[in-house]
Motif scaffolding. Structure first.
Motif, PDB file in Angstrom:
ATOM      1  N   GLU A  93     -69.844  18.679  13.167  1.00  0.00           N
ATOM      2  CA  GLU A  93     -70.798  19.465  12.385  1.00  0.00           C
ATOM      3  C   GLU A  93     -71.680  18.581  11.495  1.00  0.00           C
ATOM      4  OE1 GLU A  93     -66.965  19.248   9.964  1.00  0.00           O
ATOM      5  OE2 GLU A  93     -67.506  19.442  12.077  1.00  0.00           O
ATOM      6  N   HIS A  94     -71.232  17.348  11.233  1.00  0.00           N
ATOM      7  CA  HIS A  94     -72.008  16.395  10.434  1.00  0.00           C
ATOM      8  C   HIS A  94     -72.429  15.177  11.265  1.00  0.00           C
ATOM      9  CE1 HIS A  94     -71.062  18.619   6.808  1.00  0.00           C
ATOM     10  NE2 HIS A  94     -69.774  18.543   7.084  1.00  0.00           N
ATOM     11  N   SER A  95     -72.100  15.183  12.533  1.00  0.00           N
ATOM     12  CA  SER A  95     -72.394  14.070  13.442  1.00  0.00           C
ATOM     13  C   SER A  95     -71.867  12.743  12.878  1.00  0.00           C
ATOM     14  CB  SER A  95     -73.903  13.979  13.713  1.00  0.00           C
ATOM     15  OG  SER A  95     -74.139  13.100  14.790  1.00  0.00           O
ATOM     16  N   ARG A  96     -70.580  12.758  12.510  1.00  0.00           N
ATOM     17  CA  ARG A  96     -69.986  11.566  11.918  1.00  0.00           C
ATOM     18  C   ARG A  96     -68.484  11.524  12.176  1.00  0.00           C
ATOM     19  NH1 ARG A  96     -70.277  13.335   5.502  1.00  0.00           N
ATOM     20  NH2 ARG A  96     -68.542  14.820   5.586  1.00  0.00           N
ATOM     21  N   VAL A  97     -67.908  10.376  11.840  1.00  0.00           N
ATOM     22  CA  VAL A  97     -66.467  10.184  11.876  1.00  0.00           C
ATOM     23  C   VAL A  97     -66.028   9.832  10.461  1.00  0.00           C
ATOM     24  CG1 VAL A  97     -64.564   8.783  12.784  1.00  0.00           C
ATOM     25  CG2 VAL A  97     -66.472   9.415  14.285  1.00  0.00           C
ATOM     26  N   ARG A  98     -65.061  10.582   9.963  1.00  0.00           N
ATOM     27  CA  ARG A  98     -64.465  10.292   8.652  1.00  0.00           C
ATOM     28  C   ARG A  98     -63.261   9.392   8.887  1.00  0.00           C
ATOM     29  NH1 ARG A  98     -60.143  12.271   5.630  1.00  0.00           N
ATOM     30  NH2 ARG A  98     -60.419  11.955   3.383  1.00  0.00           N
ATOM     31  N   ILE A  99     -63.178   8.325   8.103  1.00  0.00           N
ATOM     32  CA  ILE A  99     -62.070   7.377   8.213  1.00  0.00           C
ATOM     33  C   ILE A  99     -61.297   7.419   6.898  1.00  0.00           C
ATOM     34  CG2 ILE A  99     -61.404   4.973   8.596  1.00  0.00           C
ATOM     35  CD1 ILE A  99     -64.263   4.663   9.924  1.00  0.00           C
ATOM     36  N   GLU A 100     -59.982   7.571   7.004  1.00  0.00           N
ATOM     37  CA  GLU A 100     -59.131   7.562   5.817  1.00  0.00           C
ATOM     38  C   GLU A 100     -57.985   6.592   6.060  1.00  0.00           C
ATOM     39  OE1 GLU A 100     -58.002  11.240   3.593  1.00  0.00           O
ATOM     40  OE2 GLU A 100     -55.948  10.612   4.130  1.00  0.00           O
ATOM     41  N   ALA A 101     -57.709   5.765   5.049  1.00  0.00           N
ATOM     42  CA  ALA A 101     -56.608   4.810   5.146  1.00  0.00           C
ATOM     43  C   ALA A 101     -55.723   4.932   3.916  1.00  0.00           C
ATOM     44  CB  ALA A 101     -57.130   3.382   5.267  1.00  0.00           C
ATOM     45  N   THR A 102     -54.418   4.889   4.150  1.00  0.00           N
ATOM     46  CA  THR A 102     -53.441   4.884   3.073  1.00  0.00           C
ATOM     47  C   THR A 102     -52.536   3.673   3.259  1.00  0.00           C
ATOM     48  OG1 THR A 102     -53.469   7.286   2.898  1.00  0.00           O
ATOM     49  CG2 THR A 102     -51.545   6.155   1.976  1.00  0.00           C
ATOM     50  N   CYS A 103     -52.368   2.908   2.183  1.00  0.00           N
ATOM     51  CA  CYS A 103     -51.495   1.741   2.201  1.00  0.00           C
ATOM     52  C   CYS A 103     -50.414   1.925   1.144  1.00  0.00           C
ATOM     53  CB  CYS A 103     -52.291   0.464   1.915  1.00  0.00           C
ATOM     54  SG  CYS A 103     -53.500   0.083   3.190  1.00  0.00           S
ATOM     55  N   LYS A 104     -49.213   1.448   1.469  1.00  0.00           N
ATOM     56  CA  LYS A 104     -48.064   1.596   0.563  1.00  0.00           C
ATOM     57  C   LYS A 104     -47.291   0.291   0.478  1.00  0.00           C
ATOM     58  CE  LYS A 104     -47.257   6.413   1.886  1.00  0.00           C
ATOM     59  NZ  LYS A 104     -46.259   7.378   2.395  1.00  0.00           N
ATOM     60  N   LEU A 105     -46.618   0.124  -0.667  1.00  0.00           N
ATOM     61  CA  LEU A 105     -45.698  -0.996  -0.839  1.00  0.00           C
ATOM     62  C   LEU A 105     -44.859  -0.792  -2.087  1.00  0.00           C
ATOM     63  CD1 LEU A 105     -46.669  -2.841  -3.418  1.00  0.00           C
ATOM     64  CD2 LEU A 105     -48.162  -3.882  -1.780  1.00  0.00           C
ATOM     65  N   SER A 106     -43.838  -1.593  -2.202  1.00  0.00           N
ATOM     66  CA  SER A 106     -43.107  -1.743  -3.450  1.00  0.00           C
ATOM     67  C   SER A 106     -43.427  -3.144  -3.900  1.00  0.00           C
ATOM     68  CB  SER A 106     -41.602  -1.570  -3.239  1.00  0.00           C
ATOM     69  OG  SER A 106     -40.923  -1.806  -4.454  1.00  0.00           O
ATOM     70  N   GLY A 107     -44.184  -3.257  -4.994  1.00  0.00           N
ATOM     71  CA  GLY A 107     -44.613  -4.583  -5.400  1.00  0.00           C
ATOM     72  C   GLY A 107     -45.144  -4.627  -6.816  1.00  0.00           C
ATOM     73  N   GLN A 108     -45.738  -5.770  -7.144  1.00  0.00           N
ATOM     74  CA  GLN A 108     -46.194  -6.043  -8.504  1.00  0.00           C
ATOM     75  C   GLN A 108     -47.691  -5.832  -8.703  1.00  0.00           C
ATOM     76  OE1 GLN A 108     -44.214  -9.833  -7.875  1.00  0.00           O
ATOM     77  NE2 GLN A 108     -43.355  -9.626  -9.930  1.00  0.00           N
ATOM     78  N   THR A 109     -48.389  -5.491  -7.645  1.00  0.00           N
ATOM     79  CA  THR A 109     -49.827  -5.247  -7.755  1.00  0.00           C
ATOM     80  C   THR A 109     -50.228  -4.139  -6.783  1.00  0.00           C
ATOM     81  OG1 THR A 109     -52.009  -6.324  -7.846  1.00  0.00           O
ATOM     82  CG2 THR A 109     -50.529  -7.023  -6.081  1.00  0.00           C
ATOM     83  N   GLY A 110     -51.361  -3.524  -7.058  1.00  0.00           N
ATOM     84  CA  GLY A 110     -51.790  -2.358  -6.295  1.00  0.00           C
ATOM     85  C   GLY A 110     -52.320  -2.676  -4.910  1.00  0.00           C
ATOM     86  N   VAL A 111     -52.565  -1.604  -4.153  1.00  0.00           N
ATOM     87  CA  VAL A 111     -53.001  -1.732  -2.766  1.00  0.00           C
ATOM     88  C   VAL A 111     -54.357  -1.078  -2.517  1.00  0.00           C
ATOM     89  CG1 VAL A 111     -50.708  -2.017  -1.752  1.00  0.00           C
ATOM     90  CG2 VAL A 111     -51.580   0.269  -2.147  1.00  0.00           C
ATOM     91  N   GLU A 112     -55.167  -0.923  -3.583  1.00  0.00           N
ATOM     92  CA  GLU A 112     -56.477  -0.311  -3.427  1.00  0.00           C
ATOM     93  C   GLU A 112     -57.369  -1.112  -2.481  1.00  0.00           C
ATOM     94  OE1 GLU A 112     -55.202   0.590  -7.747  1.00  0.00           O
ATOM     95  OE2 GLU A 112     -55.043  -1.095  -6.346  1.00  0.00           O
ATOM     96  N   MET A 113     -57.376  -2.429  -2.640  1.00  0.00           N
ATOM     97  CA  MET A 113     -58.257  -3.255  -1.814  1.00  0.00           C
ATOM     98  C   MET A 113     -57.843  -3.226  -0.349  1.00  0.00           C
ATOM     99  SD  MET A 113     -60.511  -3.947  -3.911  1.00  0.00           S
ATOM    100  CE  MET A 113     -61.493  -4.745  -2.661  1.00  0.00           C
ATOM    101  N   GLU A 114     -56.559  -3.118  -0.087  1.00  0.00           N
ATOM    102  CA  GLU A 114     -56.083  -3.043   1.286  1.00  0.00           C
ATOM    103  C   GLU A 114     -56.553  -1.750   1.954  1.00  0.00           C
ATOM    104  OE1 GLU A 114     -54.092  -6.278  -0.603  1.00  0.00           O
ATOM    105  OE2 GLU A 114     -54.442  -4.234  -1.305  1.00  0.00           O
ATOM    106  N   ALA A 115     -56.477  -0.638   1.222  1.00  0.00           N
ATOM    107  CA  ALA A 115     -56.946   0.637   1.771  1.00  0.00           C
ATOM    108  C   ALA A 115     -58.451   0.610   2.004  1.00  0.00           C
ATOM    109  CB  ALA A 115     -56.561   1.785   0.833  1.00  0.00           C
TER     110      ALA A 115
END
Length: 163
Positions: A93-115
């Motif tokens: 309906e919008h002539s597009r592809v939506r891409i979603e990524a979720t990254c997870k870990l147990s660690g000392q820093t975030g995973v925003e950049m990986e997603a």
């Protein structure tokens, strides 16, 4: 306003030391879109592309990109990701592809950049595979939807729904 953590007192870039932080469960979800001609999207949906399954290749590229984020972005920490999920949702309906990524870990820093990197590279892969038939595709609206964990806790973008 907080100061930029990747700059020292002299304004020089450095990798933030997270060694003093306790590990915690962390998760981040990002999204982006590739808009294209309706005929290009139809070709993808019908599986008629001569290079193969465009969405499957883009998904794998996104997963690989999340794992290689610290190789691509100079001040990112190498992370031991415990989960990566990349979804590509055709939106005719919008002539597009939506891409979603979720990254997870147990660690000392975030995973925003990986997603964000996973979404970016999945979008670039989709573009690369389809550029022969549609050079006018537009990659856009890349953003962080949600992050969970760490010192700053839970954050969600305006207008997004929880992952």
């Amino acid at each position: 306003m907080s100061k930029l953590t990747h700059l020292d007192e002299q304004g020089q870039a450095h990798m933030v030391d997270v060694g003093h932080k306790l590990p915690s469960q962390r998760e981040a979800t990002a999204e982006g879109f590739v808009t294209m001609q309706p005929a290009t999207l139809q070709l993808i949906l019908e599986g008629g592309h001569k290079k193969g399954d465009v969405l499957a290749v883009a998904r794998i590229a996104g997963i690989q990109a999340a794992k290689k984020c610290s190789d691509l972005i100079p001040l990112c920490h190498p992370l031991m990701l415990s989960g990566i999920k990349v979804e590509l949702e055709p939106q005719p309906e919008h002539s597009r592809v939506r891409i979603e990524a979720t990254c997870k870990l147990s660690g000392q820093t975030g995973v925003e950049m990986e997603a964000l990197t996973a979404v970016s590279v999945a979008a670039l892969t989709l573009y690369d595979m389809c550029k022969a038939v549609d050079k006018g595709m537009v990659i856009g609206d890349l953003r962080l939807l949600e992050k969970i964990g760490g010192k700053s806790g839970h954050w969600q973008a305006d207008g997004s729904t929880p992952a």
